[in-house]
Structure formats: C-alpha cells, structure tokens
Design an enzyme around this catalytic site. Structure first.
Site, PDB file in Angstrom:
ATOM      1  N   ARG A 180      31.776  40.392  52.650  1.00  0.00           N
ATOM      2  CA  ARG A 180      32.441  39.182  52.190  1.00  0.00           C
ATOM      3  C   ARG A 180      32.353  38.156  53.319  1.00  0.00           C
ATOM      4  O   ARG A 180      32.838  38.407  54.438  1.00  0.00           O
ATOM      5  CB  ARG A 180      33.897  39.419  51.823  1.00  0.00           C
ATOM      6  CG  ARG A 180      34.585  38.110  51.419  1.00  0.00           C
ATOM      7  CD  ARG A 180      35.846  38.292  50.628  1.00  0.00           C
ATOM      8  NE  ARG A 180      36.952  38.855  51.390  1.00  0.00           N
ATOM      9  CZ  ARG A 180      38.184  38.948  50.904  1.00  0.00           C
ATOM     10  NH1 ARG A 180      38.449  38.520  49.661  1.00  0.00           N
ATOM     11  NH2 ARG A 180      39.164  39.495  51.634  1.00  0.00           N
TER      12      ARG A 180
ATOM     13  N   HIS B 167      39.106  38.160  56.001  1.00  0.00           N
ATOM     14  CA  HIS B 167      40.410  38.537  56.562  1.00  0.00           C
ATOM     15  C   HIS B 167      40.310  39.601  57.655  1.00  0.00           C
ATOM     16  O   HIS B 167      41.335  40.060  58.161  1.00  0.00           O
ATOM     17  CB  HIS B 167      41.336  39.024  55.452  1.00  0.00           C
ATOM     18  CG  HIS B 167      41.672  37.948  54.455  1.00  0.00           C
ATOM     19  ND1 HIS B 167      42.238  36.747  54.808  1.00  0.00           N
ATOM     20  CD2 HIS B 167      41.468  37.871  53.111  1.00  0.00           C
ATOM     21  CE1 HIS B 167      42.408  35.998  53.737  1.00  0.00           C
ATOM     22  NE2 HIS B 167      41.945  36.640  52.691  1.00  0.00           N
TER      23      HIS B 167
ATOM     24  N   ASP C  58      19.917  38.191  56.214  1.00  0.00           N
ATOM     25  CA  ASP C  58      18.908  38.503  57.232  1.00  0.00           C
ATOM     26  C   ASP C  58      19.330  39.703  58.074  1.00  0.00           C
ATOM     27  O   ASP C  58      18.500  40.415  58.618  1.00  0.00           O
ATOM     28  CB  ASP C  58      18.635  37.286  58.116  1.00  0.00           C
ATOM     29  CG  ASP C  58      17.732  36.254  57.433  1.00  0.00           C
ATOM     30  OD1 ASP C  58      17.482  35.197  58.015  1.00  0.00           O
ATOM     31  OD2 ASP C  58      17.278  36.538  56.297  1.00  0.00           O
TER      32      ASP C  58
ATOM     33  N   GLU D  16      39.710  33.019  41.915  1.00  0.00           N
ATOM     34  CA  GLU D  16      41.056  33.289  42.453  1.00  0.00           C
ATOM     35  C   GLU D  16      41.890  32.016  42.551  1.00  0.00           C
ATOM     36  O   GLU D  16      42.606  31.784  43.525  1.00  0.00           O
ATOM     37  CB  GLU D  16      40.977  33.970  43.809  1.00  0.00           C
ATOM     38  CG  GLU D  16      39.979  33.427  44.783  1.00  0.00           C
ATOM     39  CD  GLU D  16      39.800  34.324  45.998  1.00  0.00           C
ATOM     40  OE1 GLU D  16      40.564  35.303  46.166  1.00  0.00           O
ATOM     41  OE2 GLU D  16      38.914  34.041  46.824  1.00  0.00           O
TER      42      GLU D  16
ATOM     43  N   ASP E 276      45.200  35.652  46.058  1.00  0.00           N
ATOM     44  CA  ASP E 276      45.016  34.199  46.107  1.00  0.00           C
ATOM     45  C   ASP E 276      45.288  33.555  44.755  1.00  0.00           C
ATOM     46  O   ASP E 276      45.818  32.443  44.677  1.00  0.00           O
ATOM     47  CB  ASP E 276      43.601  33.867  46.597  1.00  0.00           C
ATOM     48  CG  ASP E 276      43.468  34.022  48.100  1.00  0.00           C
ATOM     49  OD1 ASP E 276      42.528  34.677  48.559  1.00  0.00           O
ATOM     50  OD2 ASP E 276      44.351  33.491  48.824  1.00  0.00           O
TER      51      ASP E 276
HETATM   52  O1  LIG Z   1      42.922  37.207  46.731  1.00  0.00           O
HETATM   53  C1  LIG Z   1      42.751  38.444  46.790  1.00  0.00           C
HETATM   54  O2  LIG Z   1      43.534  39.301  46.315  1.00  0.00           O
HETATM   55  C2  LIG Z   1      41.498  38.910  47.429  1.00  0.00           C
HETATM   56  O3  LIG Z   1      40.579  38.138  47.640  1.00  0.00           O
HETATM   57  C3  LIG Z   1      41.484  40.319  47.910  1.00  0.00           C
HETATM   58  C4  LIG Z   1      42.245  40.377  49.206  1.00  0.00           C
HETATM   59  O4  LIG Z   1      41.620  39.559  50.162  1.00  0.00           O
HETATM   60  C5  LIG Z   1      42.273  41.813  49.687  1.00  0.00           C
HETATM   61  O5  LIG Z   1      42.332  41.849  51.044  1.00  0.00           O
HETATM   62  C6  LIG Z   1      43.467  42.544  49.121  1.00  0.00           C
HETATM   63  O6  LIG Z   1      44.631  41.782  49.286  1.00  0.00           O
END
Ligand SMILES: O=C(O)C(=O)C[C@H](O)[C@@H](O)CO
Length: 255
Positions: free
Chosen positions: A73, A48, A87, A152, A178
């Site tokens: 991530r 993100h 790497d 998630e 998510d």
């Molecule tokens: O689904 C989620 O919650 C995450 O994976 C964490 C978020 O991506 C993080 O940015 C907080 O909202």
C-alpha cells in the site's frame, strides 16, 4: 528468467477467497515470520507503517523467499510512488483514498506501460526484472500487475460505479476506518449507516465484476464478508497481533 506470474491476481480474478495480513512493523524479520505463517498474501503498509521504499525492499525479499504474494500500500495516490514499488518488484499495489474515476484512472495508467498507461520504462535497472535478467518484462508486466483502489469516503460511495468500471482497476478495497470518519462516525465502522455504505461498496464492486476487498479484525465476520463477495480479505495487523499476545502473556504471569 520469466516475468513472475502474479498468483494472487490469478486467484482473485478466479473468485478465490484470499486471506491476508497487514504488515506495519517495517522489518524484514516480521515479514519473514508472516510470510511463513500461511496467509494467502501479506500487505506491506506504506500509509500507516514506517515503510519507505528502503524498508519495503527487505520485506519483499523475505516474502519472495516464503512464496507468499506481497501487496504494497503506497501512502498516497501518486504515480511516482507506484513506479517505485513496481520497479522494486511488487506486482499488487493498494492505493488509498480514491474518491472518483479520474483518480482511479490516473493510478491505472501509472501501473502500466504504454499504450495502456504511462509507467516509465527503466525496470531493466531494477529488481522487478532481476536487474535485466527478465527479457520480456516490458511486454508481460501490464498483464501481471494488479491495482486495488480504496473506496473510503462519501465521495467514493457516490462514485463507486465509475470507480469500479475504470479500465485497469482490478479491485476495490473498502476502508472501514476512513469511511466511517468521513461519514462523521470516527472509530465507528460498525455504525448502521457505515455498514450500509460498506455493503453498497462491496455490492457495486462485485456487480462490476471486480475484486472486492475489506479488512476486519473480527474473526466472527470473515464468513459474512466472504458471503457478500469479498475475496481480498484482510484479517489483522502484525503489530496488533504481537501487542495483544505480549500483553496477554504478561497478564497471565504478572504478580
Ligand atoms: O480506512 C481503513 O479502514 C483502511 O484503510 C484500513 C486501515 O488502514 C487498516 O490499518 C485497519 O484499520
């Protein structure tokens, strides 16, 4: 020069609570600031945040100077993405949206050299070995890398025991945003059904002897998650913290 010890993995496997921050600015300067702030880890978010491998490199360099362990991530569960960040010298990788043991096993194999996995040999050309300075990297790397997969989705809830039991998966991170969306409650991570699923994911991960992780921006819940067995605890995001501070200051001085 020796293969660096993954001090974050060592602390997590010892059951020590480790607080960390999400980095989504895409800049080395914010990584440097966060790295010197006192967190136990800093996560460079390629899912993100505007973080390509070219953006990740200066942030890894800044965090290395600060001594704060880096986590990256990757945007998706792709073996080539794992290869690139390892790497680059990252040792702890968070992989989003892992729904079943097959996906988890694919990522576990991508993290490690044969025979445990299928990570491509070539780090001698890369920052991970100091461009050939670390003599025994190929022998030592498998032990030092750390794979955290994200549970998630409703599928991940159904498959959590198999996901957590997967060899080479060091931990399971719950993604409340998510997960809530996949359960039909978008932007409602505090919905009772979502909370129940989160508790189940954490409990089954801990029961499997793996590292449990989650993120919450609510400081009143840090201890609650720690008591449930979470040791990889995300406590905020750099840009959210900055935005809140800027708007708060502006609000205090605006006419
Ligand atoms: O689904 C989620 O919650 C995450 O994976 C964490 C978020 O991506 C993080 O940015 C907080 O909202």
């Amino acid at each position: 020069m020796q293969t660096p010890e993954n001090i974050l993995k060592k602390a997590l496997l010892a059951g020590q609570l480790q607080h960390g921050i999400w980095l989504t600015s895409g800049t080395g300067i914010l990584a440097e600031m966060a790295g010197n702030a006192g967190f136990d880890w800093c996560l460079i978010d390629g899912e993100h945040g505007p973080n390509t491998v070219s953006d990740i490199l200066p942030q890894l360099q800044a965090l290395a100077v600060s001594g704060t362990p880096a986590v990256v991530r990757i945007p998706n569960a792709e073996a080539w993405m794992v290869k690139q960040v390892l790497d680059l010298g990252c040792q702890t990788v968070l992989v989003p949206m892992i729904d079943d043991a097959g996906m988890a096993q694919d990522m576990a194999r991508a993290m490690r050299y044969p025979p445990q996995g299928n990570r491509g040999m070539g780090a001698v050309l890369a920052r991970a070995t100091g461009f050939g300075t670390v003599a025994d990297y190929a022998q030592d790397a498998n032990e030092q890398v750390c794979l955290l997969v994200q549970a998630e989705s409703t599928a991940a809830v159904a498959n959590i025991d198999a996901i957590a039991a997967t060899e080479g998966v060091d931990g399971v991170f719950v993604g409340p945003a998510d997960l809530s969306a996949d359960m039909g409650y978008p932007d409602q991570p505090d919905h009772p059904e979502v909370e129940q699923a989160i508790d189940h994911l954490i409990a089954r991960t801990v029961a499997a002897g793996k590292v449990a992780g989650i993120i919450t921006f609510d400081e009143t819940r840090f201890d609650e998650y720690a008591k449930k067995g979470v040791t990889f605890l995300g406590v905020g995001g750099d840009m959210v913290v900055l935005n809140t501070a800027l708007r708060g200051l502006a609000g205090r001085v605006s006419r």
